[in-house]
Each structure stands twice: as C-alpha cells, then as structure tokens.
Design an enzyme around this catalytic site. Sequence first.
Site, PDB file in Angstrom:
ATOM      1  N   GLY A 211       0.840  -1.205   0.000  1.00 18.52           N
ATOM      2  CA  GLY A 211       0.000   0.000   0.000  1.00 18.52           C
ATOM      3  C   GLY A 211       0.871   1.250   0.000  1.00 18.52           C
ATOM      4  O   GLY A 211       1.878   1.298   0.699  1.00 18.52           O
TER       5      GLY A 211
ATOM      6  N   ARG B  80       1.188  -5.146  -5.240  1.00 19.99           N
ATOM      7  CA  ARG B  80       1.441  -6.354  -4.454  1.00 19.99           C
ATOM      8  C   ARG B  80       1.596  -7.460  -5.499  1.00 19.99           C
ATOM      9  O   ARG B  80       0.627  -7.805  -6.154  1.00 19.99           O
ATOM     10  CB  ARG B  80       0.269  -6.624  -3.498  1.00 19.99           C
TER      11      ARG B  80
ATOM     12  N   ASP C 298       5.382  -5.000   6.018  1.00 21.18           N
ATOM     13  CA  ASP C 298       6.067  -6.260   6.334  1.00 21.18           C
ATOM     14  C   ASP C 298       6.046  -7.278   5.192  1.00 21.18           C
ATOM     15  O   ASP C 298       6.977  -8.080   5.073  1.00 21.18           O
ATOM     16  CB  ASP C 298       5.609  -6.860   7.675  1.00 21.18           C
TER      17      ASP C 298
ATOM     18  N   THR D 202       4.347   2.595   5.538  1.00 23.89           N
ATOM     19  CA  THR D 202       2.938   2.169   5.592  1.00 23.89           C
ATOM     20  C   THR D 202       2.212   3.078   6.575  1.00 23.89           C
ATOM     21  O   THR D 202       2.763   3.408   7.631  1.00 23.89           O
ATOM     22  CB  THR D 202       2.773   0.696   6.035  1.00 23.89           C
TER      23      THR D 202
ATOM     24  N   ASP E 278      -0.071   2.308   8.462  1.00 22.49           N
ATOM     25  CA  ASP E 278      -0.623   1.562   9.607  1.00 22.49           C
ATOM     26  C   ASP E 278       0.216   1.613  10.882  1.00 22.49           C
ATOM     27  O   ASP E 278      -0.287   1.303  11.956  1.00 22.49           O
ATOM     28  CB  ASP E 278      -0.802   0.079   9.229  1.00 22.49           C
TER      29      ASP E 278
ATOM     30  N   ASP F 217       2.434  -0.517  11.704  1.00 23.80           N
ATOM     31  CA  ASP F 217       2.323  -1.891  12.239  1.00 23.80           C
ATOM     32  C   ASP F 217       3.611  -2.698  12.103  1.00 23.80           C
ATOM     33  O   ASP F 217       3.568  -3.922  12.019  1.00 23.80           O
ATOM     34  CB  ASP F 217       1.162  -2.623  11.536  1.00 23.80           C
TER      35      ASP F 217
ATOM     36  N   ARG G 112      -5.836  -2.786   9.548  1.00 20.72           N
ATOM     37  CA  ARG G 112      -6.444  -4.119   9.547  1.00 20.72           C
ATOM     38  C   ARG G 112      -6.068  -4.910  10.794  1.00 20.72           C
ATOM     39  O   ARG G 112      -6.893  -5.540  11.417  1.00 20.72           O
ATOM     40  CB  ARG G 112      -5.987  -4.894   8.307  1.00 20.72           C
TER      41      ARG G 112
HETATM   42  O1  F6P Z   1      -1.527  -1.350   4.843  1.00 22.36           O
HETATM   43  C1  F6P Z   1      -2.088  -0.140   4.546  1.00 22.36           C
HETATM   44  C2  F6P Z   1      -3.556  -0.269   4.274  1.00 22.36           C
HETATM   45  O2  F6P Z   1      -4.014   1.019   3.949  1.00 22.36           O
HETATM   46  C3  F6P Z   1      -4.392  -0.885   5.399  1.00 22.36           C
HETATM   47  O3  F6P Z   1      -4.689   0.010   6.429  1.00 22.36           O
HETATM   48  C4  F6P Z   1      -5.592  -1.349   4.649  1.00 22.36           C
HETATM   49  O4  F6P Z   1      -6.188  -2.420   5.319  1.00 22.36           O
HETATM   50  C5  F6P Z   1      -5.026  -1.795   3.336  1.00 22.36           C
HETATM   51  O5  F6P Z   1      -3.811  -1.096   3.172  1.00 22.36           O
HETATM   52  C6  F6P Z   1      -5.916  -1.531   2.152  1.00 22.36           C
HETATM   53  O6  F6P Z   1      -5.323  -2.058   1.039  1.00 22.36           O
HETATM   54  P1  F6P Z   1      -5.830  -1.817  -0.452  1.00 22.36           P
HETATM   55  O7  F6P Z   1      -5.358  -0.461  -0.864  1.00 22.36           O
HETATM   56  O8  F6P Z   1      -5.204  -2.898  -1.233  1.00 22.36           O
HETATM   57  O9  F6P Z   1      -7.314  -1.875  -0.427  1.00 22.36           O
END
Ligand code: F6P
Length: 322
Positions: A13, A74, A105, A127, A129, A131, A173
Amino acid sequence: MSQKAIAVLTSGGDAPGMNAAVRAVVRTGISKGMKVYGVYRGYNGLLTGDVKELNLRSVSDIIHRGGTVLYTARSEEYNSPAGVKKAADFCRQLNVSGVVVIGGDGSFRGARDLTNEGIPCVAIPGTIDNDIACSEYTIGFDTAMNTAMDMVDKIRDTAQSHDRCSVVEVMGRRCGDIALQTGVAVGAAVILVPEVPFDMDKDVIGRILENKGTGKKHFIIVVAEGVGKVNEIASYVQEKTGIESRATILGHVQRGGSPTLRDRVVASEMGHKAVDLLEQGFGNRVIAMQNGKIVDFDITEALNMKRVFDKNLYDIAHTISI
Ligand code: F6P
C-alpha cells in the site's frame, strides 16, 4: 571496477512520504558515486524489466507529493521461489548490487527473499498503519492520522448539530494505532481496536449511556478497520440508546495527500541510512526508529518481533472522554 549500482522500489500500500524516501535514496546514492535505478510497480518491475536510471533531477519536486512516483503493487508472481530468482537474475543483469525496498512487512519478506537469492536489500518501513514491530514509527503514519483527525473534526460538526452519534472507521487491519491516536485527538467517547477485546453492551452502550447521563449529547466512536462492522455498531447504538447514529468509513482518503513535515523528515533520514548500509555492504537489514533515533535490524529478526500496543494511552483516552 565498474560503478556500483543500486535500485529503489516502493511496494504494498502506498504511504505519504514514500516520495521523500525515494528522493533521499536517489540523491544519497548519486552523491556516493552510485548509479541508481528506479523500479516501477514494486517487485513486478524486477520481473518485467520496468526500470529506469534516475538522476538528481528525476526526483525534483516530489518531496511534497503524496502517493509514490515509482507506483506500487502487491506482486503475485514475485511471491514464489521462481519469481524471486527471476528478479535476482534481472538485478545481476543490470549489475545492481543492492536494492532499497520501501513498504510494509510483506515487502520486507520480499526483501529478505531477494537477499537470500544474492541481492542485498535494505527495507524501509513505509505504511500508514504503523504496524512494523521493530520500529516505533512508519512513514505515512503521521499524515494519515492528521487526515483522519481532520475528517473526524468535520464529522463532529454535523454530529454536534444533530445530537447524533457518529461511528467512524479508520484504516488499520491488524493494528489500532491510527484509531488510538485519532481517537485521542478528536476526543472520541469510545475507541475500538483489534488489540483490545471489548464487550459491546458494557464498553460501548454502557459508556454512552453514562456520558448521556452527565449531559453529553453527541458522540464519536472511532473504530479500527480490523474491528469493522461500523454500520452494525451504529444501528445497535441507536437501538439501545435512542441516539440517532450514523456510520462513516474514511477509507483510502487516509492514504493520500501531501506528507506532513514529520513524514518528510523521517523518510529523508531513513532513505539516507538505507544507502549508507548498502554502501558498507550490508544486506537483509531493515531501517527502524527506536527512541526517536534511526537504527537498523536484521530483517528476519525484525519480522519475528511482536508489536506492543500502547494500552496506557488507550486507558488514558477512556479516562478523559467522559
Ligand atoms: O496497509 C495499509 C492499508 O491502507 C491498510 O490500512 C488497509 O487495510 C489496506 O492497506 C488496504 O489495502 P488496499 O489499498 O489494497 O485496499
């Protein structure tokens, strides 16, 4: 001896501040006499050959921009031994002897695998998050929290005008850090995060009724994405308390926007440190922040660390939101 070449990519992300990190990597590398390649769309760029040599001016005018100029993805194909080998072979073809990976990660695991295939990698936590267990800070977190805070402030205006309860979902998440920090900053009556179990009747309805009893008329409940179900929570609050309730999912608005000062500065420091490590011949390292200082860890060690949730701040939030 030929000029040392390194590459930089962003993966997973996106996060505000990634561009500042890319800029720091490119400029530090060039200032050390290296060739620096930008790899597009995460690890996919190493599989499709989507790379470009960057110069000092390639990264002009990006420090203040959200998103990532290198794009991100990804990669499914990279997630296999054959994919990693293909990426490593491509790096060898280009004479790339080190890669800086900016991401979360999942991206770190990719960096560890590429190092094991013979291409030393240094990973930078990028990120929103926050996390990453080994680091008290990840690039993008500050911007995302401030965006979430601004959005909830706007929601509060309308919740206040209507004497309503607003249930707001923020990203995260597996990690409640955005919810916790934002919840404190907006004075949320309740904060729900995946790290702390809760009882809906006691910890949500009970609290709201108690606050209602002391004259409080509008309420903000901040919910981390990992807890979710904001529509159900809003309906339940309305049914049990009689307070009209609305649910809002902030979503990807939190991932965009111009990075804050903190994200730009931390990204610049981390990008610089990553190139320093590659120059010294280190691979399989992750850059981290500990006690406000930029440090580094072995990636495998970092991936095995356990995150510690700030339960003390969580308890303070609930003590003062009465
Ligand atoms: O890891 C960052 C994040 O924004 C999370 O908070 C969220 O769950 C996820 O990515 C959303 O991913 P995507 O952009 O693939 O929907």
